[in-house]
Scaffold this active site. Structure first.
Site, PDB file in Angstrom:
ATOM      1  N   VAL A   1      23.356   8.914 -22.155  1.00 24.22           N
ATOM      2  CA  VAL A   1      23.207   8.981 -23.612  1.00 24.22           C
ATOM      3  C   VAL A   1      23.696  10.321 -24.198  1.00 24.22           C
ATOM      4  O   VAL A   1      23.672  10.497 -25.409  1.00 24.22           O
ATOM      5  CB  VAL A   1      21.770   8.655 -24.077  1.00 24.22           C
ATOM      6  CG1 VAL A   1      21.398   7.222 -23.777  1.00 24.22           C
ATOM      7  CG2 VAL A   1      20.758   9.628 -23.489  1.00 24.22           C
TER       8      VAL A   1
ATOM      9  N   LYS B   1      22.118   9.665 -12.401  1.00 25.98           N
ATOM     10  CA  LYS B   1      21.515   8.617 -11.549  1.00 25.98           C
ATOM     11  C   LYS B   1      22.448   8.174 -10.421  1.00 25.98           C
ATOM     12  O   LYS B   1      21.993   7.731  -9.371  1.00 25.98           O
ATOM     13  CB  LYS B   1      21.094   7.422 -12.423  1.00 25.98           C
ATOM     14  CG  LYS B   1      19.934   7.789 -13.355  1.00 25.98           C
ATOM     15  CD  LYS B   1      19.638   6.728 -14.409  1.00 25.98           C
ATOM     16  CE  LYS B   1      18.505   7.215 -15.325  1.00 25.98           C
ATOM     17  NZ  LYS B   1      18.340   6.459 -16.550  1.00 25.98           N
TER      18      LYS B   1
ATOM     19  N   TYR C   1      12.775  14.356 -13.322  1.00 21.37           N
ATOM     20  CA  TYR C   1      13.824  13.430 -13.781  1.00 21.37           C
ATOM     21  C   TYR C   1      14.493  13.951 -15.064  1.00 21.37           C
ATOM     22  O   TYR C   1      15.728  13.931 -15.205  1.00 21.37           O
ATOM     23  CB  TYR C   1      13.187  12.050 -13.992  1.00 21.37           C
ATOM     24  CG  TYR C   1      13.972  11.126 -14.872  1.00 21.37           C
ATOM     25  CD1 TYR C   1      15.060  10.415 -14.368  1.00 21.37           C
ATOM     26  CD2 TYR C   1      13.649  10.979 -16.225  1.00 21.37           C
ATOM     27  CE1 TYR C   1      15.796   9.571 -15.190  1.00 21.37           C
ATOM     28  CE2 TYR C   1      14.378  10.138 -17.045  1.00 21.37           C
ATOM     29  CZ  TYR C   1      15.449   9.449 -16.528  1.00 21.37           C
ATOM     30  OH  TYR C   1      16.187   8.634 -17.341  1.00 21.37           O
TER      31      TYR C   1
ATOM     32  N   TYR D   1      23.957   0.152 -18.910  1.00 22.65           N
ATOM     33  CA  TYR D   1      22.773  -0.407 -19.579  1.00 22.65           C
ATOM     34  C   TYR D   1      22.937  -1.923 -19.662  1.00 22.65           C
ATOM     35  O   TYR D   1      23.478  -2.537 -18.740  1.00 22.65           O
ATOM     36  CB  TYR D   1      22.559   0.233 -20.958  1.00 22.65           C
ATOM     37  CG  TYR D   1      22.628   1.741 -20.906  1.00 22.65           C
ATOM     38  CD1 TYR D   1      21.746   2.454 -20.116  1.00 22.65           C
ATOM     39  CD2 TYR D   1      23.589   2.436 -21.617  1.00 22.65           C
ATOM     40  CE1 TYR D   1      21.808   3.842 -20.045  1.00 22.65           C
ATOM     41  CE2 TYR D   1      23.645   3.833 -21.556  1.00 22.65           C
ATOM     42  CZ  TYR D   1      22.765   4.511 -20.766  1.00 22.65           C
ATOM     43  OH  TYR D   1      22.843   5.868 -20.684  1.00 22.65           O
TER      44      TYR D   1
ATOM     45  N   SER E   1      22.120  10.136 -17.953  1.00 17.67           N
ATOM     46  CA  SER E   1      21.962   9.140 -16.875  1.00 17.67           C
ATOM     47  C   SER E   1      23.114   9.087 -15.884  1.00 17.67           C
ATOM     48  O   SER E   1      23.011   8.371 -14.881  1.00 17.67           O
ATOM     49  CB  SER E   1      21.761   7.746 -17.476  1.00 17.67           C
ATOM     50  OG  SER E   1      20.430   7.607 -17.851  1.00 17.67           O
TER      51      SER E   1
HETATM   52  N1  GLU Z   1      17.031  11.276 -20.244  1.00 20.07           N
HETATM   53  C1  GLU Z   1      17.313  10.013 -20.858  1.00 20.07           C
HETATM   54  C2  GLU Z   1      16.075   9.142 -20.891  1.00 20.07           C
HETATM   55  O1  GLU Z   1      15.409   9.053 -19.907  1.00 20.07           O
HETATM   56  C3  GLU Z   1      18.421   9.370 -20.117  1.00 20.07           C
HETATM   57  C4  GLU Z   1      18.854   8.109 -20.734  1.00 20.07           C
HETATM   58  C5  GLU Z   1      20.252   7.747 -20.422  1.00 20.07           C
HETATM   59  O2  GLU Z   1      21.167   8.558 -20.423  1.00 20.07           O
HETATM   60  O3  GLU Z   1      20.424   6.553 -20.164  1.00 20.07           O
HETATM   61  O4  GLU Z   1      15.741   8.545 -21.874  1.00 20.07           O
END
Ligand code: GLU
Length: 310
Positions: free
Chosen positions: A264, A73, A196, A246, A70
């Site tokens: 993650v 992002k 994604y 998060y 993530s």
């Molecule tokens: N590819 C992971 C998902 O979509 C990313 C989650 C993350 O790193 O927050 O679940």
């Protein structure tokens, strides 16, 4: 207020951080839906600092590629804002902390398909959809953006890891279908999720990520000139501070006092405005999905250097 680099020099500080925070025994968890991440040894720990003046300090496993997940992002948001003169993205996604887990479905349903922010999965899917309007292969465009900003060709998409994650992407597909049903997705749910997941599967090192994030610490100025305006850089930093960790953004702000974005894969990118970008990586996660050792290390580093936005 931020403060400039302090003595003792950063090299020895980072070596100390690695000595104190490299996990000695297995603790924490790995994400159940991404098989590839479970295979990474628990004792990996790296840290890199790229300073606004162009220096890079690093220690531990700072040159070992890991899955950025993530953290991608932050960069897709920056890319989307680059071409969004009319602000149309902000009619499709909000800028509020979600207070729920990153892949929660409930809030999206209650709030009629408008995700709370671009750093939860639903919001990131909207950003990807937005990018795909111009560039169907947005993941490869992201890879090029990262290579340019990091001044390195080392980053790559781990296609096998992406395929493994895609096979367990029911929840992200559900989010995408909700978005589509509410009229907030233009491409097909399947194509957006696939793109994604490939973005999340980009492999980079701490050194590369710290360099790539440096434009956010330099008022939007990247390796080859303006990436985003100073205002946009400030706004991306604000969203990192309020939404980047998060549903533990408050706890992270309390402990570290800096804007950050975690993934993650165990990486965390942190911005010290005007001073530097920091990337720390250690793969085992706390209950909220943030790197256990990485968060503790950043709390120490911020205390040791005085770096904080407060
Ligand atoms: N590819 C992971 C998902 O979509 C990313 C989650 C993350 O790193 O927050 O679940």
């Amino acid at each position: 207020m931020t403060t400039a680099l302090k003595a003792p020099p950063l090299g020895p500080i980072l070596d100390d951080i690695v000595r104190s925070h490299r996990p000695q025994r297995e603790a924490g968890s790995v994400p159940a839906n991404i098989p590839f991440l479970g295979a990474v040894p628990f004792d990996r720990f790296g840290i890199a600092v790229a300073t606004a003046s162009g220096e890079v300090f690093s220690s531990g496993d700072a040159e070992v590629p890991f899955s950025i997940q993530s953290i991608s992002k932050v960069f897709t948001l920056a890319m989307a804002l680059q071409g969004d003169r009319s602000g149309s993205l902000w009619s499709r996604v909000l800028r509020e902390p979600s207070g729920t887990s990153f892949n929660s479905l409930v809030q999206l349903e209650v709030e009629h398909g408008i995700p709370r922010n671009p750093f939860i999965n639903a919001g990131a899917l909207v950003v990807t959809d937005h990018l795909m309007k111009e560039t169907p292969d947005a993941a490869t465009r992201l890879l090029r953006f990262l290579a340019t900003q990091a001044a390195s060709t080392g980053a790559y998409i781990d296609e096998a890891a992406a395929a493994g994650e895609l096979a367990g992407s029911s929840r992200n597909l559900a989010l995408a279908h909700f978005l589509k049903d509410f009229g907030n997705l233009q491409q097909t749910a399947e194509s957006v999720v696939e793109n994604y997941v490939r973005q999340c599967s980009i492999m980079m090192t701490c050194v590369e990520l710290a360099r790539a994030g440096l434009f956010l610490a330099r008022n939007g100025q990247g390796t080859h000139g303006t990436v985003v305006s100073a205002s946009e850089a400030k706004r991306i930093g604000s969203i990192m501070l309020t939404c980047g960790m998060y549903d533990a953004a408050g706890e992270f702000a309390y402990r570290v006092g800096l804007p950050g974005k975690s993934g993650v894969g165990g990486g965390i990118l942190v911005i010290v405005p005007g001073v530097c970008a920091i990337c720390v990586w250690s793969p085992r996660l706390d209950a909220k999905g943030n790197s256990l050792a990485g968060t503790a290390a950043l709390a120490d580093l911020s205390d040791l250097t005085g770096w904080s936005v407060f």
